[in-house]
Design a protein around this motif. Structure first.
Motif, PDB file in Angstrom:
ATOM      1  N   VAL A 153      -9.071  -3.398   3.661  1.00 63.79           N
ATOM      2  CA  VAL A 153      -9.152  -1.998   3.227  1.00 63.79           C
ATOM      3  C   VAL A 153      -9.693  -1.111   4.340  1.00 63.79           C
ATOM      4  CG1 VAL A 153     -10.183  -0.390   1.580  1.00 63.79           C
ATOM      5  CG2 VAL A 153      -9.437  -2.657   0.809  1.00 63.79           C
ATOM      6  N   MET A 154     -10.774  -1.519   4.957  1.00 67.27           N
ATOM      7  CA  MET A 154     -11.420  -0.660   5.952  1.00 67.27           C
ATOM      8  C   MET A 154     -10.578  -0.514   7.212  1.00 67.27           C
ATOM      9  SD  MET A 154     -13.915   0.311   4.176  1.00 67.27           S
ATOM     10  CE  MET A 154     -14.619   1.381   5.441  1.00 67.27           C
ATOM     11  N   SER A 155      -9.832  -1.565   7.569  1.00 64.19           N
ATOM     12  CA  SER A 155      -9.016  -1.489   8.786  1.00 64.19           C
ATOM     13  C   SER A 155      -7.775  -0.619   8.604  1.00 64.19           C
ATOM     14  CB  SER A 155      -8.600  -2.893   9.241  1.00 64.19           C
ATOM     15  OG  SER A 155      -7.729  -3.494   8.300  1.00 64.19           O
ATOM     16  N   LYS A 156      -7.333  -0.482   7.361  1.00 69.32           N
ATOM     17  CA  LYS A 156      -6.121   0.304   7.086  1.00 69.32           C
ATOM     18  C   LYS A 156      -6.436   1.614   6.380  1.00 69.32           C
ATOM     19  CE  LYS A 156      -3.207  -3.826   6.738  1.00 69.32           C
ATOM     20  NZ  LYS A 156      -2.241  -4.579   5.899  1.00 69.32           N
ATOM     21  N   LEU A 157      -7.705   1.938   6.274  1.00 69.36           N
ATOM     22  CA  LEU A 157      -8.149   3.116   5.538  1.00 69.36           C
ATOM     23  C   LEU A 157      -7.537   4.393   6.097  1.00 69.36           C
ATOM     24  CD1 LEU A 157     -10.089   4.122   3.306  1.00 69.36           C
ATOM     25  CD2 LEU A 157     -11.843   4.327   5.092  1.00 69.36           C
ATOM     26  N   ASN A 158      -6.995   5.206   5.214  1.00 70.61           N
ATOM     27  CA  ASN A 158      -6.483   6.517   5.605  1.00 70.61           C
ATOM     28  C   ASN A 158      -6.436   7.418   4.382  1.00 70.61           C
ATOM     29  OD1 ASN A 158      -3.491   6.386   4.506  1.00 70.61           O
ATOM     30  ND2 ASN A 158      -3.919   4.431   5.504  1.00 70.61           N
ATOM     31  N   LYS A 159      -6.388   8.706   4.608  1.00 71.86           N
ATOM     32  CA  LYS A 159      -6.394   9.680   3.517  1.00 71.86           C
ATOM     33  C   LYS A 159      -5.167   9.498   2.622  1.00 71.86           C
ATOM     34  CE  LYS A 159      -8.786  12.992   6.470  1.00 71.86           C
ATOM     35  NZ  LYS A 159      -8.656  14.238   7.262  1.00 71.86           N
ATOM     36  N   GLY A 160      -5.415   9.439   1.332  1.00 71.54           N
ATOM     37  CA  GLY A 160      -4.320   9.322   0.375  1.00 71.54           C
ATOM     38  C   GLY A 160      -3.813   7.918   0.153  1.00 71.54           C
ATOM     39  N   ALA A 161      -4.523   6.916   0.672  1.00 76.73           N
ATOM     40  CA  ALA A 161      -4.085   5.525   0.515  1.00 76.73           C
ATOM     41  C   ALA A 161      -4.185   5.080  -0.941  1.00 76.73           C
ATOM     42  CB  ALA A 161      -4.926   4.611   1.394  1.00 76.73           C
ATOM     43  N   ILE A 162      -3.305   4.176  -1.327  1.00 83.84           N
ATOM     44  CA  ILE A 162      -3.354   3.531  -2.636  1.00 83.84           C
ATOM     45  C   ILE A 162      -3.613   2.051  -2.387  1.00 83.84           C
ATOM     46  CG2 ILE A 162      -2.084   2.966  -4.738  1.00 83.84           C
ATOM     47  CD1 ILE A 162      -0.499   5.563  -4.355  1.00 83.84           C
ATOM     48  N   VAL A 163      -4.752   1.566  -2.900  1.00 85.03           N
ATOM     49  CA  VAL A 163      -5.221   0.203  -2.622  1.00 85.03           C
ATOM     50  C   VAL A 163      -4.920  -0.695  -3.811  1.00 85.03           C
ATOM     51  CG1 VAL A 163      -7.207  -1.213  -2.011  1.00 85.03           C
ATOM     52  CG2 VAL A 163      -7.066   1.163  -1.185  1.00 85.03           C
ATOM     53  N   LEU A 164      -4.312  -1.851  -3.548  1.00 81.30           N
ATOM     54  CA  LEU A 164      -3.960  -2.803  -4.602  1.00 81.30           C
ATOM     55  C   LEU A 164      -4.948  -3.964  -4.662  1.00 81.30           C
ATOM     56  CD1 LEU A 164      -2.157  -4.187  -6.692  1.00 81.30           C
ATOM     57  CD2 LEU A 164      -0.679  -4.948  -4.823  1.00 81.30           C
ATOM     58  N   MET A 165      -5.553  -4.133  -5.845  1.00 78.58           N
ATOM     59  CA  MET A 165      -6.417  -5.275  -6.134  1.00 78.58           C
ATOM     60  C   MET A 165      -6.111  -5.764  -7.550  1.00 78.58           C
ATOM     61  SD  MET A 165     -10.020  -4.115  -4.310  1.00 78.58           S
ATOM     62  CE  MET A 165      -9.884  -2.395  -4.774  1.00 78.58           C
ATOM     63  N   HIS A 166      -6.849  -6.748  -8.021  1.00 78.58           N
ATOM     64  CA  HIS A 166      -6.597  -7.330  -9.346  1.00 78.58           C
ATOM     65  C   HIS A 166      -7.909  -7.520 -10.099  1.00 78.58           C
ATOM     66  CE1 HIS A 166      -3.075  -8.397  -6.938  1.00 78.58           C
ATOM     67  NE2 HIS A 166      -2.395  -8.482  -8.068  1.00 78.58           N
ATOM     68  N   ASP A 167      -7.865  -7.252 -11.410  1.00 83.77           N
ATOM     69  CA  ASP A 167      -9.046  -7.501 -12.240  1.00 83.77           C
ATOM     70  C   ASP A 167      -8.806  -8.631 -13.240  1.00 83.77           C
ATOM     71  OD1 ASP A 167      -7.253  -5.791 -13.657  1.00 83.77           O
ATOM     72  OD2 ASP A 167      -8.860  -5.119 -14.983  1.00 83.77           O
ATOM     73  N   SER A 168      -7.665  -9.329 -13.104  1.00 79.95           N
ATOM     74  CA  SER A 168      -7.373 -10.460 -13.979  1.00 79.95           C
ATOM     75  C   SER A 168      -6.361 -11.357 -13.283  1.00 79.95           C
ATOM     76  CB  SER A 168      -6.832  -9.970 -15.329  1.00 79.95           C
ATOM     77  OG  SER A 168      -6.752 -11.034 -16.259  1.00 79.95           O
ATOM     78  N   GLY A 169      -5.891 -12.380 -13.998  1.00 80.34           N
ATOM     79  CA  GLY A 169      -4.916 -13.299 -13.436  1.00 80.34           C
ATOM     80  C   GLY A 169      -5.536 -14.457 -12.679  1.00 80.34           C
ATOM     81  N   GLY A 170      -6.830 -14.670 -12.856  1.00 83.88           N
ATOM     82  CA  GLY A 170      -7.511 -15.745 -12.134  1.00 83.88           C
ATOM     83  C   GLY A 170      -8.963 -15.385 -11.884  1.00 83.88           C
ATOM     84  N   ASP A 171      -9.614 -16.149 -11.041  1.00 86.83           N
ATOM     85  CA  ASP A 171     -11.009 -15.909 -10.684  1.00 86.83           C
ATOM     86  C   ASP A 171     -11.077 -14.697  -9.762  1.00 86.83           C
ATOM     87  OD1 ASP A 171     -13.611 -15.903  -9.747  1.00 86.83           O
ATOM     88  OD2 ASP A 171     -13.689 -18.060  -9.389  1.00 86.83           O
ATOM     89  N   ARG A 172     -11.701 -13.631 -10.226  1.00 88.86           N
ATOM     90  CA  ARG A 172     -11.746 -12.393  -9.449  1.00 88.86           C
ATOM     91  C   ARG A 172     -13.160 -12.059  -8.970  1.00 88.86           C
ATOM     92  NH1 ARG A 172      -7.502 -13.550  -8.370  1.00 88.86           N
ATOM     93  NH2 ARG A 172      -5.593 -13.028  -9.501  1.00 88.86           N
TER      94      ARG A 172
END
Length: 209
Positions: A153-172
């Motif tokens: 996230v920090m290396s690709k950070l830019n204004k207006g970015a949409i970040v994909l993560m998960h809150d389910s589907g396995g051990d999070r």
């Protein structure tokens, strides 16, 4: 905007959208919501219909605390491999569940696995959805470690970015720990974490990228 798929949003504001797929999940979603609330941050949760049926109270909490709740299909199939009928059923079932729980029609949609073709885009348009992809994919579902998730996230950070993560589907647990670190780092860089809806309504928005 690439075709009808939204990967990020052009804005001169230091804002990004954190998004979480596959929930809600009773083990992980509450921790993420607590972290977001403590940080004064908003996010977008792309929910799976069968999870919503099992944990409607979490869906209500997501909406009540000011986050977006989007459609992520009912059973999380690869939509690009489905015919139009089953594809529409996947979207409709989850839309009706969201409406029943929150009394609000979802406006945002993300295809499982980010797998999309012309037919998927056409179906999303029929439902009146914005199809939200991502400009920063953390691959947190692979459990690469907290540092790699934060680093991506920090290396690709830019204004207006949409970040994909998960809150389910396995051990999070790695995702939760990474989020705790990310929120602090983003705050130090004066980035505001907003929902996708809020991102699109940024006062200094430009044409979608």
């Amino acid at each position: 905007m690439t075709g009808n798929l939204i990967y990020k949003h052009r804005t001169s504001d230091k804002k990004i959208a954190l998004t979480f797929d596959d929930g809600p999940d009773p083990k992980h979603t509450p921790f993420l919501l607590d972290l977001l609330k403590a940080a004064g941050a908003k996010a977008t949760f792309f929910a799976v219909g069968r999870q919503l049926e099992s944990y409607p109270s979490l869906a209500r909490r997501i909406v009540e605390e000011g986050h977006d709740l989007g459609n992520h299909t009912y059973s999380h199939p690869d939509l690009s491999k489905l015919d139009a009928g089953p594809m529409h059923e996947e979207l409709l079932k989850t839309e009706l569940i969201i409406q029943n729980i929150t009394e609000t029609k979802p406006r945002l949609f993300r295809p499982p696995y980010l797998s999309c073709n012309r037919q998927v885009v056409k179906a999303a348009q029929k439902f009146g959805y914005l199809t939200i992809m991502a400009s920063i994919d953390t691959h947190d579902y692979k459990r690469p470690g907290v540092k790699p998730i934060v680093g991506t996230v920090m290396s690709k950070l830019n204004k207006g970015a949409i970040v994909l993560m998960h809150d389910s589907g396995g051990d999070r647990r790695q995702t939760i720990e990474a989020m705790e670190k990310l929120l602090g780092k983003l705050n130090k860089k004066q980035y505001e974490c907003v929902s996708v809806t809020e991102l699109f309504h940024s006062p200094n928005s430009h044409e979608d990228a």
